[in-house]
Design an enzyme around this catalytic site. Structure first.
Site, PDB file in Angstrom:
ATOM      1  N   GLU A 151       0.829  -1.209   0.000  1.00  0.00           N
ATOM      2  CA  GLU A 151       0.000   0.000   0.000  1.00  0.00           C
ATOM      3  C   GLU A 151       0.861   1.256   0.000  1.00  0.00           C
ATOM      4  O   GLU A 151       0.540   2.249  -0.669  1.00  0.00           O
ATOM      5  CB  GLU A 151      -0.948  -0.027   1.203  1.00  0.00           C
ATOM      6  CG  GLU A 151      -2.014  -1.124   1.086  1.00  0.00           C
ATOM      7  CD  GLU A 151      -2.892  -1.228   2.313  1.00  0.00           C
ATOM      8  OE1 GLU A 151      -4.038  -0.775   2.245  1.00  0.00           O
ATOM      9  OE2 GLU A 151      -2.420  -1.755   3.333  1.00  0.00           O
TER      10      GLU A 151
ATOM     11  N   GLU B 200      -4.128  -8.976   4.240  1.00  0.00           N
ATOM     12  CA  GLU B 200      -4.733  -8.538   5.502  1.00  0.00           C
ATOM     13  C   GLU B 200      -5.940  -9.350   5.945  1.00  0.00           C
ATOM     14  O   GLU B 200      -6.132  -9.581   7.143  1.00  0.00           O
ATOM     15  CB  GLU B 200      -5.148  -7.059   5.411  1.00  0.00           C
ATOM     16  CG  GLU B 200      -3.987  -6.083   5.497  1.00  0.00           C
ATOM     17  CD  GLU B 200      -3.447  -5.687   4.133  1.00  0.00           C
ATOM     18  OE1 GLU B 200      -2.791  -4.649   4.034  1.00  0.00           O
ATOM     19  OE2 GLU B 200      -3.680  -6.447   3.156  1.00  0.00           O
TER      20      GLU B 200
END
Length: 726
Positions: free
Chosen positions: A119, A139
């Site tokens: 990210e 995640e």
């Protein structure tokens, strides 16, 4: 350089005007709060300096970043760190400071960029990677969502369908695929990475290359109507595959808001959802599992002695059946030289054939090349005697569960194997002291209990006796790690940890209920709905009635006072029913091994009922799903408490991991002990106590559970800690 207690960054400005910012937080350069604070300071400094034209972010020692340091959640929960305001990291820093900066940034990615690491890279204006680098957003498997803008940037870089696949499966892609998808801009050799990134950053600054803000891209997004259909399908599949989990659907909501209402609204939704999911019970469970799994290799008195694992080069396996061939497959896949011993040519050929079939399955699925297949198979040699054992470093016995046969084998091994050779048994239930009682090599005898299929199942139960040397344990822990297993060290007893606490009480409780009127298929459905991969009756079919009876016999012989003896399976065996393999057990199986209930099962249950002298119980006949779960799994908790108190497991978290990886206990419930504590020891004790008074000693709570339940103390608390509470 900025220095903090949990990771740091270093910034160096070159004569070319490029600031190189390096993340330093071994082993995987995780993004702790300290690292993120440092990064922010570096950026602010770089943006304010006139001699800086562009920024390159990279990671130290060949790893970009393994993602956000999830121990940060613990810091916030304990109050040692103030919780950042919602959106501070993803919007204020990564979007408004990094991505919106007036100076371009390039991510120089080596090794891995996972979770928050990817990210961060996606918030840069370009990404350059080395070959083979892992890029992904895992995640969801930790119970959280991509919270640094991943739900918005990934769909805009690789397209909605591919982004959803990567997010929902948590599977990374390699840099080469990432390049073809548009996730990275180019792939260069490691030696050229930093220079290539510097040039790219300067080219952006001087407008020779495009200045791309990922969050604003729209060319990869499908039309709104199509996007809604894709998301609708993704939600349907998610509900079907993960009915007990909320966070994947919450993640999809954030993706959808970004596509429908724009990236800023999407980022705000992601931040809002991200702050909510950390409080879900499933998230707390999955984070517990994450840390517990990494803690299984820490064994007090063993791994804290400074012992270095010896090099294991050559391993011999005795027995080429399903287990032996699976173990051989796991070993040769990790480049160990393996000797497979059998009693005659026919069995040896069959054993080698099984290994070959395991590898050919990988070739068919495109996970192994033909060249790699041949090279891997060349590591396997067959043998009909012990002569070739004279230079092996470890032997794993994997024959049938027959004590006298195993004793004979271990006596032979002493004659042929070198003094340093580890003597391991893959027994699933038999006391190792009995197996090795005729040998003089008690210090090198150890259990290496794999789960079937051994080359697929992730758990390796390492069983130590009172005589096993710490060096041998350290050696086997290292082998487990190298063959990509999660090793759990347990003590020696009948059934060890997994079979003793999970299989025995779980299946016996189910038989008890069935004999007293509970529909066996309702039991299986309730347990599957709870999250187990299959119910107890389907499990008995899968492993086969022969194995089920053999393992149950061990429990009956060693723990007669708390065993429930059912005649259901023996009566079925009389009619040649044996489980899934012959297509007839508790279920009937078609050519594709699809199971369907069999109405005839009722007659075996009725016959067993008359043999046992029990009657249908009107209460048990009408149990709710919740009551079925409690009556099948509270006996498991009870036995797990005994295993913990006896020191068979070093810590309760090891039992959690053993149950998850050995028996498929749902990880989002945290493991058997973690789940029990979420219910409360007081309640569990009261129910078992009530049932034992009505139905007998099978349900009788052990002293450990009674002690903790009387005061409501956590079952998983260390022994000394719990006693101080009582």
């Amino acid at each position: 350089m900025t220095s903090r207690t949990k990771g740091k960054t270093a910034m160096e400005v070159g004569s070319d005007g490029v600031a190189i910012v390096t993340i330093i937080n071994p082993p995987v350069n995780s993004l702790s709060f300290d690292v993120l604070d440092n990064l922010k300071s570096n950026y602010e400094e770089a943006l304010s300096r006139n001699d800086v034209k562009a920024i390159v972010i990279t990671g130290a020692k060949g790893k970009f970043s393994g993602g956000f340091d999830i121990s940060g959640f613990g810091e916030v929960q304990k109050g040692t760190r103030k919780e950042p305001k919602v959106g501070y990291l993803s919007i204020d820093i990564l979007t408004d400071l990094f991505e919106a900066a007036r100076k371009p940034s390039v991510a120089a990615i080596d090794g891995l960029a996972l979770g928050g690491g990817l990210e961060l890279a996606m918030a840069c204006h370009a990404r350059i990677s080395t070959p083979g680098t892992q890029l992904g957003l895992p995640e969801l498997q930790l119970g959280v969502i991509p919270g640094f803008g991943g739900t918005q940037r990934l769909p805009r870089l690789v397209g909605l369908t591919k982004a959803l696949e990567m997010i929902l499966t948590s599977k990374p892609v390699k840099a080469e695929e990432g390049h073809s998808l548009g996730l990275v801009d180019t792939v260069v050799p490691p030696a050229e990475l930093l220079n290539a990134a510097r040039r790219w950053a300067l080219d952006i600054a001087e407008r020779r290359k495009p200045w791309v803000c990922s969050v604003s891209k729209t060319d990869k997004l499908p039309p709104l109507g199509e996007a809604r259909e894709i998301l609708k399908f993704a939600k349907e599949q998610t509900r079907k595959q993960a009915p007990n989990l909320k966070h994947p659907l919450m993640c999809l909501e954030a993706v959808e808001v970004g596509i429908v209402s724009g990236p800023r609204a999407g980022l705000e939704k992601e931040a809002q959802v991200g702050s909510q999911v950390v409080n879900l019970d499933t998230t707390k469970s999955l984070i517990h599992v994450f840390f517990s799994q990494r803690g299984t290799t820490k064994v007090p008195g063993v791994t804290d002695r400074g012992l270095v694992p010896r090099k294991i080069k050559k391993v011999a396996i005795i027995g080429g059946g399903l287990m032996g061939s699976g173990i051989a497959t796991a070993l040769i896949l990790s480049n160990y030289t393996v000797i497979l011993k059998e009693v005659d040519d026919k069995f040896l050929e069959a054993g080698i054939g099984r290994v070959k079939a395991n590898l050919q399955s990988r070739v068919k699925k495109g996970r192994m090349s033909q060249e790699k297949f041949e090279k891997t198979m060349s590591l396997l040699k067959g043998s009909l005697d012990y002569e070739s054992f004279r230079d092996v470093d470890m032997v794993i016995e994997a024959v049938i569960e027959n004590i006298s046969l195993k004793q004979q084998i271990f006596s032979e091994l002493e004659k042929y194997c070198p003094q340093h050779c580890i003597l391991a048994s893959n027994t699933s239930t038999i006391d190792l002291n009995k197996i090795g009682e005729r040998t003089k090599s008690q210090d090198r005898i150890i259990g290496a209990h794999f789960f079937s299929p051994a080359h697929v199942m992730p758990l390796l139960e390492i069983v130590r006796t009172n005589h096993t040397s710490p060096q041998v344990i350290v050696d086997l822990l290292d082998v487990g790690k190298k063959i990509k297993k999660t090793p759990v060290v347990v003590g020696n007893c009948t059934g060890f940890a997994v079979n003793r606490m999970m299989f025995f009480p779980y299946t016996q409780a189910a038989m008890f209920l069935a004999e007293r009127g509970t529909d066996p298929y309702l039991i299986d459905r309730a347990v599957s709905k709870f999250g187990m991969p299959m119910g107890p009756f389907r499990l008995c079919d899968l492993i086969g009635f022969g194995v089920a009876v053999a393992t149950a016999t061990q429990f009956v012989e060693n723990f007669p006072e708390r065993t429930y003896k059912s005649m259901i399976i023996p009566l079925m065996q009389e009619d040649k029913r044996a489980g899934e393999a012959p297509r007839k057990g508790f279920y009937l199986y078609d050519d594709k091994r699809k199971a369907k209930p069999d109405p005839e099962i009722k007659k075996y249950i009725e016959k067993a009922r008359s043999v046992s002298g029990v009657n249908i119980d009107s209460k048990l006949e009408k149990l709710s799903e919740k009551e079925i779960i409690e009556m099948t799994l509270f006996p498991v908790v009870n036995e797990a408490c005994r295993v913990f108190e006896e020191g068979i497991a070093v810590k309760a978290a090891d039992l959690d991991i053993a149950g998850i990886m050995g028996m498929g206990f749902p990880p989002y419930r945290g493991g058997i002990m973690f789940w029990a504590d979420s219910i409360g020891s007081k309640y569990i004790h009261s129910k078992l106590d009530e049932w034992s008074k009505t139905y007998g000693d099978f349900f009788k709570p052990c002293a450990f559970l009674a002690e903790r339940g009387s005061k409501g103390a956590p079952l998983s608390a260390p022994l000394e800690q719990a006693r101080s509470r009582l």
